[in-house]
Structures are given as structure tokens and as C-alpha cells.
Write a protein that holds these residues in place. Sequence first.
Motif, mmCIF file in Angstrom:
data_model
loop_
_atom_site.group_PDB
_atom_site.id
_atom_site.type_symbol
_atom_site.label_atom_id
_atom_site.label_comp_id
_atom_site.label_asym_id
_atom_site.label_seq_id
_atom_site.Cartn_x
_atom_site.Cartn_y
_atom_site.Cartn_z
ATOM 1 N N SER A 240 75.276 40.854 -22.408
ATOM 2 C CA SER A 240 75.825 41.651 -21.303
ATOM 3 C C SER A 240 77.224 42.181 -21.605
ATOM 4 C CB SER A 240 75.865 40.819 -20.025
ATOM 5 O OG SER A 240 76.734 39.699 -20.194
ATOM 6 N N ASP A 241 77.876 41.589 -22.622
ATOM 7 C CA ASP A 241 79.241 41.956 -22.991
ATOM 8 C C ASP A 241 80.216 41.726 -21.823
ATOM 9 O OD1 ASP A 241 81.061 42.776 -24.938
ATOM 10 O OD2 ASP A 241 81.153 44.794 -24.076
ATOM 11 N N GLN A 242 79.914 40.662 -21.025
ATOM 12 C CA GLN A 242 80.749 40.351 -19.881
ATOM 13 C C GLN A 242 81.388 38.967 -20.057
ATOM 14 O OE1 GLN A 242 78.294 40.596 -16.405
ATOM 15 N NE2 GLN A 242 78.214 42.842 -16.399
ATOM 16 N N ASP A 243 82.616 38.828 -19.582
ATOM 17 C CA ASP A 243 83.282 37.525 -19.594
ATOM 18 C C ASP A 243 82.667 36.634 -18.516
ATOM 19 O OD1 ASP A 243 84.996 38.269 -21.613
ATOM 20 O OD2 ASP A 243 86.487 39.077 -20.217
ATOM 21 N N LYS A 244 82.426 35.378 -18.870
ATOM 22 C CA LYS A 244 81.813 34.432 -17.931
ATOM 23 C C LYS A 244 82.593 33.123 -17.935
ATOM 24 C CE LYS A 244 77.060 36.163 -18.225
ATOM 25 N NZ LYS A 244 76.956 36.500 -16.797
ATOM 26 N N LEU A 245 82.432 32.374 -16.852
ATOM 27 C CA LEU A 245 83.036 31.044 -16.752
ATOM 28 C C LEU A 245 81.908 30.020 -16.830
ATOM 29 C CD1 LEU A 245 85.750 29.589 -16.380
ATOM 30 C CD2 LEU A 245 85.264 29.511 -13.928
ATOM 31 N N LEU A 246 81.825 29.311 -17.942
ATOM 32 C CA LEU A 246 80.796 28.295 -18.152
ATOM 33 C C LEU A 246 81.249 26.997 -17.502
ATOM 34 C CD1 LEU A 246 78.189 27.297 -19.679
ATOM 35 C CD2 LEU A 246 79.709 26.771 -21.593
ATOM 36 N N LEU A 247 80.406 26.424 -16.643
ATOM 37 C CA LEU A 247 80.741 25.174 -15.975
ATOM 38 C C LEU A 247 80.159 23.994 -16.750
ATOM 39 C CD1 LEU A 247 80.037 26.121 -12.230
ATOM 40 C CD2 LEU A 247 82.195 26.286 -13.507
ATOM 41 N N TYR A 248 80.988 22.951 -16.913
ATOM 42 C CA TYR A 248 80.549 21.732 -17.603
ATOM 43 C C TYR A 248 80.748 20.548 -16.667
ATOM 44 C CZ TYR A 248 80.393 17.828 -20.884
ATOM 45 O OH TYR A 248 80.080 16.649 -21.507
ATOM 46 N N CYS A 249 79.698 19.717 -16.528
ATOM 47 C CA CYS A 249 79.761 18.599 -15.590
ATOM 48 C C CYS A 249 78.958 17.432 -16.130
ATOM 49 C CB CYS A 249 79.212 19.036 -14.229
ATOM 50 S SG CYS A 249 79.278 17.749 -12.963
ATOM 51 N N VAL A 250 79.461 16.211 -15.916
ATOM 52 C CA VAL A 250 78.753 14.985 -16.284
ATOM 53 C C VAL A 250 78.440 14.211 -15.012
ATOM 54 C CG1 VAL A 250 78.840 12.814 -17.571
ATOM 55 C CG2 VAL A 250 79.907 14.867 -18.523
ATOM 56 N N VAL A 251 77.179 13.834 -14.843
ATOM 57 C CA VAL A 251 76.746 13.113 -13.646
ATOM 58 C C VAL A 251 75.882 11.932 -14.049
ATOM 59 C CG1 VAL A 251 76.816 15.180 -12.199
ATOM 60 C CG2 VAL A 251 74.689 14.560 -13.365
#
Length: 289
Positions: A240-251
Motif C-alpha cells: 500500500s506504500d502507507q505508514d502503519k503502526l504495528l501493535l505488539y502485545c503479550v497475553v
Amino acid sequence: MFQNNKRAAYLDYLMIIVGTALMAVAINSVFDMSGMVTGGFSGIAILVKEWTQGVIPGGIPLWITNMSLNIPLFLIGMKIGGFQFVKKALVGEVCLSFWLAVLPAFDLAGNDLLLAAVYGGVIQGIGIGLVFLGRGTTGGTDMMAALLQRKLRHYSIAQIMQFIDGAIVLVGMYVFGVQKALYAIIAVFLVTKVSDSMIEGLKFSKQAYIITSKPQEISSEIMEKLDRGVTGIHGKGMYSDQDKLLLYCVVGRKEIVALKELVDSIDPDAFVIVSDVREVLGEGFIERK
């Protein structure tokens, strides 16, 4: 601080004592009774006992062979690992030889080789795990693997032991037959898996990477409803050539279903990657002491 260190040292030695006792039960009451060579100096001791049946009534006792074979390793260990390393190894070896000499032998598995492989593998795996958690070894291939692991750090101690023990199992095949050697391989596999699990940690969790167009909404819901922290990692979608915010979570394992449902309710098009993690240290998981 001194009292805490002293208490920790006592706990280490207690784990070594209990671990070697479990190992002796597996060796005396399962493997020796079943004629099953699973590797290690204890496996060599079983072979020596079988070979000397005609020379000495009952053969050379396991504890004598086990103790005798370890003397060169202690000298090498002192040179490479120092006195502190050898001190606990010496305690482990003396304890194991002691338990082998004094604990009575019971035929726990009877004539069932599969039960012998399972019982012996699990019991010895727990014993070895406890010894390593106590930061010691019992000499033999345990100590050899611990020494080699200092150079081969990309392998675990249990994996190195598996390779060494496999060679000893092959020798046992010629003495006790192919069938018992095949069951011994099952036992070696179980020993490796059980001890590895104890060393690396028994508390498993789940980690999730979430690629979404609604990172703020999802992260807020995770922190509020699941009470778990979320880390945002800046990335770029190459398609997409778009900036994204990748979420990282440990549960926790039981929370992963709730996490996926929460993400799906906010953004059905979100891309979620879930995998296992082991021994998570920090608030909400394993507290640091």
C-alpha cells in the motif's frame, strides 16, 4: 542481602539433592531393571554391570562405575569452569552415586518396555531439570554437555546431551537388542523434552502482532479491558506504500481468545499474528526477585 543469597544457595543444593534422587529412581528401578540404556554415564554403568555379570556376582554396582568415570571430568571442569562450577558438580555426582547405592530397586514398569520408557524418561527428565535449575550437574554427560554448551551457545544443554546419549544408546543396542534400544530412544526424547521445559520455563504465554487501521482504538481497549500493555511499532506497508503502526502485545494463554475477539469487533479487517512465548519476565507475568 546476605541472608537472601544464603537462602538461594540452600535452595540450589536442595534442588540438586531432590533431582539426583529422582534420577537414581529412574536408573535403578526402571532402566536397569528393563535392560534399557538411555545414555549418560549411568547408561555406561548399566552396560558395565551387564558385561561383568560373569566375573562379579551381580556385576559391578552402578554407583561405582558412575563415580569412577567422573574423576577426569571433574579435573577438566575445574580447569574450564572454575572451582564454583566443580563444587556443585561434585555435590551432584556424590548425591547421585549415594542415591544409586542406597535406594532400593523396584521394578516399576514390569515387563512393559513402553511404560519403562515413559516412566523413566519423565522421572529422569524432571530430575535433570531440577539439577540444572540448581545450577549444578551430576557429572557424566550432564557435565560434559554443560561444558560444551559454553562454546556451542546456540544449542541447549539438553540438546547436546541428546546427541551424546544417542551414541551410548547405539552401544546398548548391541548388548540388549534392537527392541530395547528403540524404546530407549523414546526415553531419551522424553528426558530431553521434560528437562528442556523445566530449564526454559513452564509458564507459557502468547504474543500477538496486530496490523490494523485503528491502532488507537484497539490499543486502548486492550489496556482497559485486558489490562495488558501494548507497544506500537512504526512500519510501512510495502504493497500500500502507507505508514502503519504495528501493535505488539503479550497475553496469557487464556486471554488470547478474548484478544482476537476484541480486535475483530473493532476492525474485522485487521491482520493478527499469534505465536507462543516462554517465560515472560515482568509485571503481570513472572515477577523478578
